[in-house]
Scaffold this motif. Structure first.
Motif, short mmCIF file in Angstrom:
data_model
loop_
_atom_site.label_atom_id
_atom_site.label_comp_id
_atom_site.label_asym_id
_atom_site.label_seq_id
_atom_site.Cartn_x
_atom_site.Cartn_y
_atom_site.Cartn_z
N GLN A 135 -2.70 -27.13 3.09
CA GLN A 135 -1.79 -26.23 3.43
C GLN A 135 -1.62 -25.66 4.85
OE1 GLN A 135 -3.74 -25.81 0.67
NE2 GLN A 135 -2.46 -25.81 -1.11
N GLY A 136 -2.69 -25.79 5.28
CA GLY A 136 -2.72 -25.50 6.71
C GLY A 136 -2.24 -26.25 7.80
N ALA A 137 -1.77 -27.47 7.45
CA ALA A 137 -0.94 -28.54 8.25
C ALA A 137 0.47 -28.22 7.92
CB ALA A 137 -1.39 -29.96 7.85
N PHE A 142 3.45 -21.67 3.05
CA PHE A 142 2.38 -22.47 2.75
C PHE A 142 1.06 -21.85 3.28
CE2 PHE A 142 5.05 -25.91 1.79
CZ PHE A 142 4.68 -26.62 0.69
N GLY A 143 1.10 -21.18 4.31
CA GLY A 143 0.18 -20.47 4.89
C GLY A 143 -0.67 -19.32 4.01
N THR A 144 0.22 -18.84 3.23
CA THR A 144 -0.33 -17.68 2.53
C THR A 144 -1.30 -18.19 1.17
OG1 THR A 144 1.58 -18.30 0.68
CG2 THR A 144 2.03 -16.57 2.27
N VAL A 145 -1.50 -19.50 1.10
CA VAL A 145 -2.63 -20.13 0.32
C VAL A 145 -3.85 -19.68 0.77
CG1 VAL A 145 -3.52 -21.94 -0.89
CG2 VAL A 145 -0.77 -21.57 -0.83
N MET A 146 -3.99 -19.73 2.26
CA MET A 146 -5.17 -19.78 2.80
C MET A 146 -5.62 -18.25 3.07
SD MET A 146 -4.88 -23.20 4.99
CE MET A 146 -6.56 -23.09 6.00
N THR A 147 -4.66 -17.29 2.56
CA THR A 147 -5.11 -16.08 2.88
C THR A 147 -6.78 -15.71 2.34
OG1 THR A 147 -3.15 -15.12 2.47
CG2 THR A 147 -4.86 -13.57 2.21
N ASN A 178 7.05 -13.53 2.85
CA ASN A 178 6.21 -14.61 2.24
C ASN A 178 4.92 -13.90 1.57
OD1 ASN A 178 8.12 -16.74 2.84
ND2 ASN A 178 7.14 -17.06 4.81
N MET A 179 4.16 -13.04 2.21
CA MET A 179 2.91 -12.67 2.03
C MET A 179 2.95 -11.89 0.72
SD MET A 179 -0.31 -12.79 1.95
CE MET A 179 -0.70 -13.13 3.64
N ALA A 180 4.42 -10.94 0.47
CA ALA A 180 4.38 -10.06 -0.61
C ALA A 180 4.71 -10.96 -1.77
CB ALA A 180 5.74 -9.07 -0.27
N LYS A 181 5.43 -12.03 -1.48
CA LYS A 181 5.62 -12.95 -2.67
C LYS A 181 4.60 -13.49 -3.30
CE LYS A 181 9.03 -15.64 -4.88
NZ LYS A 181 10.24 -15.04 -5.70
N PHE A 182 3.64 -14.15 -2.43
CA PHE A 182 2.35 -14.57 -2.70
C PHE A 182 1.50 -13.61 -3.40
CE2 PHE A 182 -2.11 -15.71 -1.61
CZ PHE A 182 -2.35 -16.77 -2.16
N GLN A 183 1.43 -12.48 -2.91
CA GLN A 183 0.52 -11.46 -3.47
C GLN A 183 1.08 -11.21 -4.95
OE1 GLN A 183 -2.22 -10.22 -2.51
NE2 GLN A 183 -2.12 -11.38 -0.37
N VAL A 239 8.01 -23.10 -3.20
CA VAL A 239 7.96 -23.95 -1.94
C VAL A 239 8.42 -25.22 -1.85
CG1 VAL A 239 6.00 -22.43 -1.15
CG2 VAL A 239 5.56 -24.48 -2.27
N ALA A 240 8.44 -25.87 -3.23
CA ALA A 240 8.77 -27.34 -3.21
C ALA A 240 10.33 -27.38 -2.47
CB ALA A 240 8.84 -27.91 -4.55
N PRO A 241 11.15 -26.47 -2.62
CA PRO A 241 12.69 -26.70 -2.25
C PRO A 241 12.56 -26.48 -0.91
CG PRO A 241 12.61 -25.17 -4.37
CD PRO A 241 11.33 -25.55 -3.85
N LYS A 242 11.61 -25.46 -0.53
CA LYS A 242 11.58 -25.21 1.21
C LYS A 242 11.22 -26.52 1.88
CE LYS A 242 10.59 -20.27 0.45
NZ LYS A 242 11.46 -19.85 1.30
#
Length: 330
Positions: free
Chosen positions: A93-95, A103-108, A320-325, A130-133
Motif C-alpha cells: 500500500q505504501g507504493a 491506499f495510504g490509510t492502511v498504514m496508519t 479518506n481517513m474518515a472512510k477508513f476509520q 479502492v479497486a475502482p479508484k
C-alpha cells in the motif's frame, strides 16, 4: 548507469511479442515482478499462482516470475506495471498510495489489532472502495496478499517501553506513515534503500531498522542487529495488481482463473506468514537475537499523543481517513 540499464530493460520488455496489442488471448505470457526473496512466502505464493494459472489454462497463459527486485526497485517495478512494460506486480500500500492516496490509510500507525481484523477490512469494504479508484490509474486489483506487522530491531539495547525507542536512529522506507510512527515514538528516521541496508547496519550508519519478522529473518538482518522488539506499529501487505490492458488481453474465462488463483495465492501467503512467524522468531533467538514482546498500549498512546496521526491524515486526506476509520468501527 542505473538509468541507462532501466531504460534498456524497458525498451526490451516493450519490444517483446507478449506485450504487443496483437498478442492472442489464447497464447499470452505475463510478467510478474516483485521484491520478495525467493525463499520468502511471497515468492512461494507467486510460484503457486504461476503454476496453477498455466495448468488451468492448458498452458495458454504463462506467468514468468522476476523476484527480489530483478526488474528494478519496488517503485520502478510499479511504474513499469502502470506503463505496461511489466504485466503484474506485488506492491505494498505504501507504493500504491503514490497513485491513489486512499491506499495510504492502511498504514496508519497501530490501525489493526491483529491479522484477522486487517484481512477482514482489506478483503471487504476497503477493496470495494479502492479497486475502482485503482482502475482509473490503469491497474486492476486482483487480491490482497500478505507482508505483515512491522517491528523494530536495533544494535543498542532491548526495547520494553517507548522510552527505549527514543533517541534511536532507525532506517525506514520513505513511506510517511512509517516515518511518522517511529518519530512519534521518539526515534529519528533515515531513508536508506533496502539493498544498502545491511551495509548501513554493519557500518553503524543507523542503529536499527523496522520490518516484518519474515524480512528480518530471510535477509539475515540479525547478522547486524542484536535486539528485536515486536512493536507491530504499522501493518501492510502485498497487493496483487495487473496492468489493465494486459488483463483485457485475456478472455473472460482466463480473467476469472487469474482472479481465483490470485486469491488462492494470497491465502497461501497469509497461511505461510502466520505459520512461519513464530518459527522464525525461535530461530532468530537461536541465532543470538534478544526478542522482546512489550505491552503495546503505551506505544499506541505515545504515537497518538504525537503529531503522527495529523501527518498521516494530511497525507491521505481527511475524507479518506474518515472512510477508513469507519471500516475499523472508529
Amino acid at each position: 548507469m542505473r538509468t541507462t540499464l532501466l531504460a534498456a530493460s524497458l525498451a526490451a520488455l516493450l519490444a517483446t511479442p507478449a506485450l504487443t496489442t496483437g498478442a492472442l488471448a489464447q497464447d499470452v505470457t505475463l510478467r510478474l515482478a516483485h521484491f520478495a526473496a525467493e525463499t520468502h512466502p511471497g515468492h512461494i505464493a507467486a510460484q503457486q499462482f504461476a503454476d496453477n494459472v498455466k495448468e488451468r489454462t492448458d498452458g495458454a497463459v504463462e506467468v514468468e516470475l522476476y523476484p527480489a527486485n530483478e526488474l528494478g526497485s519496488p517503485p520502478e517495478q510499479l511504474e513499469q506495471t502502470v506503463l505496461g512494460a511489466i504485466d503484474m506486480n506485488l506492491p505494498t500500500q505504501g507504493a500504491l498510495d503514490k497513485y491513489e492516496k486512499a491506499f495510504g490509510t492502511v498504514m496508519t500507525p497501530f490501525a489493526f489489532k491483529d491479522y484477522e481484523q486487517a484481512h477482514a477490512v482489506l478483503d471487504g469494504p476497503f477493496m470495494e472502495w479502492v479497486a475502482p479508484k485503482l482502475e482509473e490509474q490503469g491497474l486492476v486489483m486482483l487480491s490482497n496478499w500478505e507482508y505483515g506487522f512491522r517491528n523494530i530491531t536495533n544494535s543498542k539495547h532491548p526495547i520494553e517501553t517507548p522510552d527505549d525507542v527514543a533517541g534511536l536512529k532507525l532506517r525506514t522506507p520513505p513511506e510517511l506513515q512509517i516515518v511518522a510512527a517511529v518519530e512519534g515514538l521518539g526515534a529519528s528516521a533515515t531513508q536508506i534503500a533496502f539493498p544498502e541496508l545491511p551495509n548501513a547496519l554493519n557500518q553503524g550508519v543507523v542503529d536499527g531498522q523496522e520490518n516484518p519478522v519474515g524480512v528480518i529473518y530471510h535477509f539475515n538482518l540479525d547478522d547486524f542487529q542484536d535486539n528485536l522488539a515486536l512493536t507491530r506499529h504499522v501493518y501492510n501487505s502485498m497487493v496483487h495488481v495487473i496492468n489493465k490492458d494486459s488483463f483485457e488481453r485475456l478472455t473472460p474465462e482466463q480473467q476469472e482463473i487469474v482472479r481465483e488463483e490470485s486469491g488462492k495465492a494470497g491465502a497461501l501467503m497469509r497461511e505461510l506468514v502466520a505459520a512461519q512467524e513464530e518459527d522464525e522468531l525461535a530461530k532468530l533467538e537461536e541465532r543470538g537475537m534478544t526478542i522482546t514482546r512489550p505491552d503495546l498500549a503505551p506505544f499506541r498512546e505515545k504515537v497518538a499523543g504525537s503529531d503522527a496521526m495529523k501527518r498521516v491524515t494530511e497525507y491521505t486526506g481527511e475524507e479518506n481517513m474518515a472512510k477508513f476509520q469507519s471500516f475499523l468501527g472508529n
